[in-house]
Design a protein around this motif. Structure first.
Motif, PDB file in Angstrom:
ATOM      1  N   ALA A  78       0.834  -1.207   0.000  1.00  0.00           N
ATOM      2  CA  ALA A  78       0.000   0.000   0.000  1.00  0.00           C
ATOM      3  C   ALA A  78       0.867   1.254   0.000  1.00  0.00           C
ATOM      4  N   GLY A  79       1.976   1.218   0.724  1.00  0.00           N
ATOM      5  CA  GLY A  79       2.865   2.376   0.771  1.00  0.00           C
ATOM      6  C   GLY A  79       3.504   2.667  -0.574  1.00  0.00           C
ATOM      7  N   ARG A  80       3.953   1.625  -1.273  1.00  0.00           N
ATOM      8  CA  ARG A  80       4.536   1.831  -2.600  1.00  0.00           C
ATOM      9  C   ARG A  80       3.490   2.382  -3.567  1.00  0.00           C
ATOM     10  N   ASP A  81       2.276   1.844  -3.498  1.00  0.00           N
ATOM     11  CA  ASP A  81       1.197   2.337  -4.370  1.00  0.00           C
ATOM     12  C   ASP A  81       0.866   3.795  -4.054  1.00  0.00           C
ATOM     13  N   THR A  82       0.782   4.110  -2.762  1.00  0.00           N
ATOM     14  CA  THR A  82       0.456   5.481  -2.347  1.00  0.00           C
ATOM     15  C   THR A  82       1.498   6.467  -2.851  1.00  0.00           C
ATOM     16  N   PHE A  83       2.765   6.072  -2.771  1.00  0.00           N
ATOM     17  CA  PHE A  83       3.845   6.946  -3.244  1.00  0.00           C
ATOM     18  C   PHE A  83       3.773   7.127  -4.759  1.00  0.00           C
ATOM     19  N   MET A  84       3.508   6.051  -5.482  1.00  0.00           N
ATOM     20  CA  MET A  84       3.410   6.144  -6.936  1.00  0.00           C
ATOM     21  C   MET A  84       2.223   7.002  -7.358  1.00  0.00           C
ATOM     22  N   GLU A  85       1.158   6.946  -6.574  1.00  0.00           N
ATOM     23  CA  GLU A  85      -0.033   7.740  -6.890  1.00  0.00           C
ATOM     24  C   GLU A  85       0.125   9.214  -6.523  1.00  0.00           C
ATOM     25  N   GLY A  86       1.197   9.546  -5.828  1.00  0.00           N
ATOM     26  CA  GLY A  86       1.430  10.932  -5.453  1.00  0.00           C
ATOM     27  C   GLY A  86       0.685  11.374  -4.217  1.00  0.00           C
ATOM     28  N   ALA A  87       0.229  10.414  -3.413  1.00  0.00           N
ATOM     29  CA  ALA A  87      -0.527  10.755  -2.201  1.00  0.00           C
ATOM     30  C   ALA A  87       0.363  10.831  -0.966  1.00  0.00           C
ATOM     31  N   SER A  88       1.669  10.645  -1.118  1.00  0.00           N
ATOM     32  CA  SER A  88       2.576  10.752   0.025  1.00  0.00           C
ATOM     33  C   SER A  88       3.894  11.362  -0.435  1.00  0.00           C
ATOM     34  N   ASP A  89       4.608  11.962   0.514  1.00  0.00           N
ATOM     35  CA  ASP A  89       5.917  12.560   0.233  1.00  0.00           C
ATOM     36  C   ASP A  89       7.035  11.528   0.255  1.00  0.00           C
ATOM     37  N   PHE A  90       6.856  10.477   1.029  1.00  0.00           N
ATOM     38  CA  PHE A  90       7.843   9.404   1.091  1.00  0.00           C
ATOM     39  C   PHE A  90       7.118   8.109   1.422  1.00  0.00           C
ATOM     40  N   ALA A  91       7.799   7.004   1.218  1.00  0.00           N
ATOM     41  CA  ALA A  91       7.209   5.696   1.498  1.00  0.00           C
ATOM     42  C   ALA A  91       8.143   4.878   2.370  1.00  0.00           C
ATOM     43  N   GLY A  92       7.552   3.932   3.115  1.00  0.00           N
ATOM     44  CA  GLY A  92       8.312   2.911   3.819  1.00  0.00           C
ATOM     45  C   GLY A  92       7.987   1.583   3.177  1.00  0.00           C
ATOM     46  N   SER A  93       8.989   0.807   2.817  1.00  0.00           N
ATOM     47  CA  SER A  93       8.736  -0.472   2.156  1.00  0.00           C
ATOM     48  C   SER A  93       9.754  -1.505   2.593  1.00  0.00           C
ATOM     49  N   ASP A  94       9.260  -2.724   2.821  1.00  0.00           N
ATOM     50  CA  ASP A  94      10.133  -3.808   3.257  1.00  0.00           C
ATOM     51  C   ASP A  94      10.832  -4.497   2.090  1.00  0.00           C
ATOM     52  N   ARG A  95      10.715  -3.913   0.920  1.00  0.00           N
ATOM     53  CA  ARG A  95      11.562  -4.281  -0.210  1.00  0.00           C
ATOM     54  C   ARG A  95      11.711  -3.062  -1.102  1.00  0.00           C
ATOM     55  N   ALA A  96      12.756  -3.064  -1.909  1.00  0.00           N
ATOM     56  CA  ALA A  96      12.940  -1.996  -2.879  1.00  0.00           C
ATOM     57  C   ALA A  96      12.032  -2.236  -4.079  1.00  0.00           C
ATOM     58  N   TYR A  97      11.769  -1.190  -4.839  1.00  0.00           N
ATOM     59  CA  TYR A  97      11.086  -1.368  -6.111  1.00  0.00           C
ATOM     60  C   TYR A  97      11.931  -2.264  -7.020  1.00  0.00           C
ATOM     61  N   THR A  98      11.264  -3.107  -7.803  1.00  0.00           N
ATOM     62  CA  THR A  98      11.986  -3.927  -8.771  1.00  0.00           C
ATOM     63  C   THR A  98      12.420  -3.043  -9.947  1.00  0.00           C
ATOM     64  N   PRO A  99      13.425  -3.479 -10.714  1.00  0.00           N
ATOM     65  CA  PRO A  99      13.813  -2.703 -11.896  1.00  0.00           C
ATOM     66  C   PRO A  99      12.651  -2.458 -12.857  1.00  0.00           C
ATOM     67  N   ASP A 100      11.774  -3.458 -13.032  1.00  0.00           N
ATOM     68  CA  ASP A 100      10.616  -3.276 -13.915  1.00  0.00           C
ATOM     69  C   ASP A 100       9.669  -2.212 -13.372  1.00  0.00           C
ATOM     70  N   GLU A 101       9.443  -2.225 -12.054  1.00  0.00           N
ATOM     71  CA  GLU A 101       8.572  -1.208 -11.455  1.00  0.00           C
ATOM     72  C   GLU A 101       9.154   0.188 -11.627  1.00  0.00           C
TER      73      GLU A 101
END
Length: 362
Positions: A78-101
């Motif tokens: 949810a945090g990665r999605d929220t950040f991509m949607e522009g609804a947050s200034d930063f995200a916390g994620s227990d993995r990094a984005y994949t190269p494809d993402e």
């Protein structure tokens, strides 16, 4: 009467001086903490970071009274999605984005064509937790853990469990395996370990979504811990900060069984390389889940703070930079260690993180 007038005059003079002093402070843009920084930023994501974020927010806002930081521990996906949607200034994620993402993604608050920075600033073991009356600790190897969560080992007195735990009176009791119901970085790290360390038993690739039906599902780290704690014969996995009084598993590494600890978690991170083909500020770590180095704990969660390298708007960019710098600092890392039991990052990793943070702009 003269003494009374003198006291009154002194009180009036003091009040006037205080008022003038306050006006001067306000004109300088200073708050009660002496900081000129102000603004409001929003973050969302990793529930594993929840306790650490509480400590970080408290420490940062105490130093910068004009700043408000809101963090929603909604889960890594949810945090990665929220950040991509522009609804947050930063995200916390227990993995990094994949190269494809990263290649396909458009990050809402980032400037066009901006990369993202991913900072591994929260390091914590993932504990395998269980509830068996009278038993506080067990030894298990990767293949046995994988077989339990795959549903191939279904009884606590199974010979595979007994062989690693001589002298322990294992009950004749069914095993109830508990997993996350949400898209979770904790699940992705846990399944990555199972796939790497026990590929003959665990056939599924690493994924934040539990790969098959069965067992019992619960929302978030706290949900897994509550479900395991309220059951009998239950087993699950969760960020080690949430373990409480549940039984825990020591994991086989080489010829020894290693219990979780912040030190053992930090040791496996320092023994693992940064992923290749990433942007300069993208510090995604390739954890060596099969390491046999003494004293390392391989079921580790490396949780990231994610931000734009270049934001589309300059509003609150300095607040984001200062907040991330605080988290990476010795003070911030110690606050997380005290509040969440996490492992402070090494000095070399701190230097790289600070360089990445310095590159943030608008």
């Amino acid at each position: 009467m003269n003494r009374t007038r003198s006291l009154a005059s002194a009180a009036l003079a003091a009040a006037t001086a205080l008022a003038l002093s306050s006006c001067a402070v306000n004109e300088m843009g200073l708050d009660d903490s002496g900081s000129t920084l102000d603004g409001y930023i929003v973050g969302a994501g990793s529930s594993a970071q929840g306790a650490a974020q509480q400590a970080w927010v408290a420490g940062f806002q105490n130093a910068h009274g004009g700043v408000t930081v809101d963090y929603d521990p909604s889960g890594s996906g949810a945090g990665r999605d929220t950040f991509m949607e522009g609804a947050s200034d930063f995200a916390g994620s227990d993995r990094a984005y994949t190269p494809d993402e990263l290649e396909e993604g458009r990050f809402g608050r980032c400037a066009p064509d901006s990369t993202v920075i991913e900072l591994p600033l929260y390091i914590s073991p993932i504990a395998v937790v269980f509830r068996l009356d009278g038993i506080e600790a067990l030894n298990l190897d990767a293949a046995t853990i994988a077989a339990i969560f795959a549903g191939d080992i279904t009884e606590w007195d199974d010979p595979e469990i007994a062989a690693a735990n001589p002298g322990v009176a294992l009950p004749d009791l069914p095993i109830t395996a508990v997993h996350r119901s949400d898209d979770s970085g904790t699940t992705e790290n846990f399944t990555e370990y199972l796939n790497a360390a026990a590929p003959d038993v665990w056939e599924w690739e690493a994924d934040g979504v539990w790969p098959f039906p069965g067992g019992e599902a619960a929302q978030g780290n706290s949900g897994v811990v509550d479900t395991v704690g309220n059951g009998v014969g239950t087993i699950g996995y969760a960020d080690a900060s949430r373990v409480g009084d549940l039984g825990t598993v020591a994991v086989r590494v080489g010829e020894e069984f290693v219990p979780f600890s912040p030190e053992a978690a930090a040791a496996i991170v320092d023994a693992s390389p940064i992923e290749e083909d990433r942007a300069e500020g993208d510090l995604a770590i390739a954890i060596d889940r099969t390491s046999e180095q003494a004293g390392v704990y391989p079921i580790v969660l490396v949780s990231y703070l994610i931000a734009c390298e270049q934001y589309a708007s300059p509003e609150n960019v300095e607040v984001v930079k200062e907040y991330l710098a605080y988290i990476a600092s010795e003070e911030g890392q110690q606050a997380a260690a005290d509040g969440a039991g996490s492992a402070p990052i090494s000095e070399s990793l701190r230097e790289r993180a600070m360089q990445a943070i310095e590159s943030i702009g608008a």
